[in-house]
Design a protein around this motif. Structure first.
Motif, PDB file in Angstrom:
ATOM      1  N   GLY A   1      -5.891   0.462 -14.599  1.00 28.77           N
ATOM      2  CA  GLY A   1      -5.488   1.409 -13.544  1.00 28.77           C
ATOM      3  C   GLY A   1      -6.292   1.180 -12.262  1.00 28.77           C
ATOM      4  O   GLY A   1      -5.749   1.244 -11.153  1.00 28.77           O
ATOM      5  N   GLU A   2      -7.583   0.890 -12.445  1.00 27.25           N
ATOM      6  CA  GLU A   2      -8.458   0.614 -11.287  1.00 27.25           C
ATOM      7  C   GLU A   2      -7.916  -0.600 -10.516  1.00 27.25           C
ATOM      8  O   GLU A   2      -7.849  -0.594  -9.286  1.00 27.25           O
ATOM      9  N   LEU A   3      -7.495  -1.621 -11.259  1.00 27.45           N
ATOM     10  CA  LEU A   3      -6.944  -2.827 -10.625  1.00 27.45           C
ATOM     11  C   LEU A   3      -5.656  -2.517  -9.864  1.00 27.45           C
ATOM     12  O   LEU A   3      -5.472  -2.977  -8.733  1.00 27.45           O
ATOM     13  N   LEU A   4      -4.775  -1.718 -10.479  1.00 23.38           N
ATOM     14  CA  LEU A   4      -3.506  -1.408  -9.789  1.00 23.38           C
ATOM     15  C   LEU A   4      -3.772  -0.715  -8.453  1.00 23.38           C
ATOM     16  O   LEU A   4      -3.113  -1.002  -7.447  1.00 23.38           O
ATOM     17  N   GLU A   5      -4.774   0.172  -8.435  1.00 23.77           N
ATOM     18  CA  GLU A   5      -5.119   0.841  -7.161  1.00 23.77           C
ATOM     19  C   GLU A   5      -5.634  -0.174  -6.144  1.00 23.77           C
ATOM     20  O   GLU A   5      -5.292  -0.117  -4.963  1.00 23.77           O
TER      21      GLU A   5
ATOM     22  N   SER B   1       0.560  -8.106  -5.028  1.00 26.62           N
ATOM     23  CA  SER B   1       1.194  -7.791  -6.308  1.00 26.62           C
ATOM     24  C   SER B   1       0.985  -8.990  -7.244  1.00 26.62           C
ATOM     25  O   SER B   1       1.893  -9.801  -7.444  1.00 26.62           O
ATOM     26  N   PRO B   2      -0.238  -9.117  -7.793  1.00 24.96           N
ATOM     27  CA  PRO B   2      -0.543 -10.301  -8.609  1.00 24.96           C
ATOM     28  C   PRO B   2       0.407 -10.465  -9.791  1.00 24.96           C
ATOM     29  O   PRO B   2       0.893  -9.479 -10.357  1.00 24.96           O
ATOM     30  N   THR B   3       0.644 -11.726 -10.145  1.00 22.61           N
ATOM     31  CA  THR B   3       1.559 -11.993 -11.256  1.00 22.61           C
ATOM     32  C   THR B   3       0.820 -12.082 -12.591  1.00 22.61           C
ATOM     33  O   THR B   3       1.452 -11.981 -13.637  1.00 22.61           O
ATOM     34  N   ALA B   4      -0.497 -12.309 -12.555  1.00 18.72           N
ATOM     35  CA  ALA B   4      -1.216 -12.411 -13.839  1.00 18.72           C
ATOM     36  C   ALA B   4      -2.677 -11.994 -13.707  1.00 18.72           C
ATOM     37  O   ALA B   4      -3.296 -12.163 -12.653  1.00 18.72           O
ATOM     38  N   LEU B   5      -3.185 -11.440 -14.816  1.00 20.21           N
ATOM     39  CA  LEU B   5      -4.628 -11.232 -14.999  1.00 20.21           C
ATOM     40  C   LEU B   5      -5.047 -12.243 -16.046  1.00 20.21           C
ATOM     41  O   LEU B   5      -4.458 -12.293 -17.126  1.00 20.21           O
ATOM     42  N   VAL B   6      -6.064 -13.031 -15.751  1.00 17.07           N
ATOM     43  CA  VAL B   6      -6.567 -14.025 -16.704  1.00 17.07           C
ATOM     44  C   VAL B   6      -8.028 -13.689 -16.965  1.00 17.07           C
ATOM     45  O   VAL B   6      -8.766 -13.347 -16.034  1.00 17.07           O
TER      46      VAL B   6
ATOM     47  N   MET C   1       3.548   0.462 -17.206  1.00 19.33           N
ATOM     48  CA  MET C   1       4.955   0.046 -17.243  1.00 19.33           C
ATOM     49  C   MET C   1       5.854   1.232 -17.571  1.00 19.33           C
ATOM     50  O   MET C   1       6.912   1.409 -16.972  1.00 19.33           O
ATOM     51  N   ALA C   2       5.400   2.023 -18.529  1.00 16.63           N
ATOM     52  CA  ALA C   2       6.201   3.188 -18.914  1.00 16.63           C
ATOM     53  C   ALA C   2       6.322   4.175 -17.754  1.00 16.63           C
ATOM     54  O   ALA C   2       7.288   4.923 -17.670  1.00 16.63           O
ATOM     55  N   ALA C   3       5.336   4.136 -16.844  1.00 15.18           N
ATOM     56  CA  ALA C   3       5.384   5.023 -15.675  1.00 15.18           C
ATOM     57  C   ALA C   3       6.137   4.354 -14.513  1.00 15.18           C
ATOM     58  O   ALA C   3       6.131   4.856 -13.400  1.00 15.18           O
ATOM     59  N   GLY C   4       6.740   3.185 -14.793  1.00 10.07           N
ATOM     60  CA  GLY C   4       7.597   2.537 -13.800  1.00 10.07           C
ATOM     61  C   GLY C   4       6.847   1.674 -12.798  1.00 10.07           C
ATOM     62  O   GLY C   4       7.413   1.279 -11.776  1.00 10.07           O
ATOM     63  N   GLN C   5       5.577   1.379 -13.073  1.00 10.10           N
ATOM     64  CA  GLN C   5       4.823   0.568 -12.112  1.00 10.10           C
ATOM     65  C   GLN C   5       5.059  -0.922 -12.332  1.00 10.10           C
ATOM     66  O   GLN C   5       5.370  -1.354 -13.449  1.00 10.10           O
ATOM     67  N   VAL C   6       4.905  -1.704 -11.256  1.00  7.14           N
ATOM     68  CA  VAL C   6       5.010  -3.156 -11.366  1.00  7.14           C
ATOM     69  C   VAL C   6       3.664  -3.660 -11.863  1.00  7.14           C
ATOM     70  O   VAL C   6       2.618  -3.302 -11.311  1.00  7.14           O
ATOM     71  N   VAL C   7       3.674  -4.453 -12.928  1.00  6.92           N
ATOM     72  CA  VAL C   7       2.410  -4.857 -13.546  1.00  6.92           C
ATOM     73  C   VAL C   7       2.332  -6.375 -13.704  1.00  6.92           C
ATOM     74  O   VAL C   7       3.346  -7.042 -13.878  1.00  6.92           O
ATOM     75  N   PRO C   8       1.108  -6.922 -13.657  1.00  8.79           N
ATOM     76  CA  PRO C   8       0.943  -8.359 -13.894  1.00  8.79           C
ATOM     77  C   PRO C   8       0.996  -8.682 -15.383  1.00  8.79           C
ATOM     78  O   PRO C   8       0.816  -7.804 -16.232  1.00  8.79           O
ATOM     79  N   GLU C   9       1.211  -9.953 -15.686  1.00 10.48           N
ATOM     80  CA  GLU C   9       1.057 -10.436 -17.066  1.00 10.48           C
ATOM     81  C   GLU C   9      -0.422 -10.390 -17.420  1.00 10.48           C
ATOM     82  O   GLU C   9      -1.275 -10.500 -16.542  1.00 10.48           O
ATOM     83  N   VAL C  10      -0.705 -10.316 -18.719  1.00  9.84           N
ATOM     84  CA  VAL C  10      -2.097 -10.300 -19.185  1.00  9.84           C
ATOM     85  C   VAL C  10      -2.294 -11.550 -20.044  1.00  9.84           C
ATOM     86  O   VAL C  10      -1.662 -11.689 -21.093  1.00  9.84           O
TER      87      VAL C  10
END
Ligand SMILES: Cc1ncc(COP(=O)(O)O)c(C=O)c1O
Length: 344
Positions: free
Chosen positions: A170-174, A182-187, A207-216
């Motif tokens: 969550g800290e990263l999304l902020e 809008s990063p595509t991946a966290l490595v 994701m369930a809250a509808g946010q755009v998320v990177p791959e992990v």
């Protein structure tokens, strides 16, 4: 020092948020960002500070007067648990692989400085089962002594510990929003799986809250479930369960984490856990000279070798932003054979 995060017990140990720093453009035109979890503040920093906030929160709530944990000879997790105990005024016992060295160095030196008691088992590096058995025996003895010990398994990788990385997600999304990216991946580097499980749990909820998320994408540096370490998807779902209870409205209550969400790239481990690789050593030098970043030979050096390798293989698209979560590990540079330059 001791506060409650909604219904979750949490000790204040880490300096948060950690910085998200822009790095260079890599081969393939990918912009690298570094999440500076090497700078979490506690006892030299690293990823374990986030886990220890929740683990120690639970220990304090249970009235523990001692922490017991286990690790490899140069365990960062053990060093940071020692620092947490010092900060919270609880005695710390570390059950370590290997024999007592003539002179403590690196993480062992710092653990001793933080006042922890080191118990050497003679066990091989990554013989996690043997270490856990020794830890159980010690925990029983401390319980009989009336210390109400709180035992933390290898890497602090329980669902409670992994909560720290669900919040980090969550800290990263902020931070992405603030940086307008809008990063595509966290490595990141993965060993006992708690960092991975926490990030996947945070991702599932976002994701369930509808946010755009990177791959992990985890770069595996230990032998995972096959080596006796926890199952990442199971742990991630336990974390989702713990966090759902903070949110009775049920945000994220539909989606969990499946085995298919767990990507661990094991190509960068080399011969085994804690055995240096040419690519890892090259990544250590690259990071030191490119950005003044300190990586180690067991964890973050191999992790960064995976990050750079994926970029040069064309895993990402030109123009992508990709984040390397720097999980720490620098104290091991000051152990025997800890630096590529000194031991080559
Ligand atoms: C520097 C560093 N990076 C990464 C990891 C891996 O984290 P996890 O055990 O949560 O997989 C560790 C674990 O000890 C570590 O010390």
């Amino acid at each position: 020092m001791h506060c409650v995060f909604e219904h979750l017990e949490r000790a204040s140990l880490a300096t948060l948020p950690t910085a998200l720093e822009a790095g260079p453009v890599l081969e393939g035109g990918v912009r690298l960002w570094i999440k500076r979890d090497d700078l979490t503040g506690l006892g030299g920093g690293g990823n374990k500070a986030r886990k220890l906030e929740f683990l120690c929160g639970e220990a304090l709530a249970r009235g523990a007067k001692a922490l017991v944990t286990v690790g490899a000879a140069q365990s960062n997790h053990c060093r940071m648990t020692a620092a947490a105990g010092a900060k919270l005024g609880i005695e710390v016992h570390l059950v370590l692989a290997g024999d007592k060295p003539e002179r403590a160095s690196g993480n062992q030196l710092l653990s001793t400085l933080f006042g922890a008691q080191l118990h050497f088992t003679g066990a091989g590096e990554s013989h996690w089962g043997e270490l856990e058995i020794a830890s159980e025996a010690l925990t029983e003895q401390l319980a009989a002594d009336g210390l109400a010990p709180y035992a933390i398994p290898v890497g602090g990788s329980t669902a409670v510990g992994a909560l720290g990385y669900a919040l980090a997600f969550g800290e990263l999304l902020e931070q992405f929003e603030q940086a307008n990216i809008s990063p595509t991946a966290l490595v990141f580097t993965s060993s006992s799986g708690g960092t991975h499980a926490g990030l996947l749990a945070g991702r599932a909820l976002a994701m369930a809250a509808g946010q755009v998320v990177p791959e992990v994408v985890a770069i595996g540096v230990a032998k995972g479930v096959n080596g006796g370490l926890p199952d990442v998807a199971e742990m991630a779902n336990e974390v989702v369960g713990l966090l759902r209870a903070t949110d009775p409205e049920g945000q994220g209550s539909k989606d969990g984490v499946s085995a298919a969400d767990v990507e661990v790239d094991t190509r960068w481990i080399g011969d085994d856990y804690a055995v240096p690789t040419i690519e890892g050593d090259a990544a250590i030098s690259w990071a030191a000279r490119r950005g003044g970043w300190l990586l180690d030979r067991t964890y973050s050096g191999k992790g960064m070798s995976g990050m750079l390798g994926l970029a040069s293989e064309g895993r990402f698209t030109e123009g992508d932003d990709v984040v390397f979560v720097h999980t720490g590990g620098w104290p091991a540079l000051f152990s025997p054979h800890g630096t590529p330059l000194a031991s080559d």
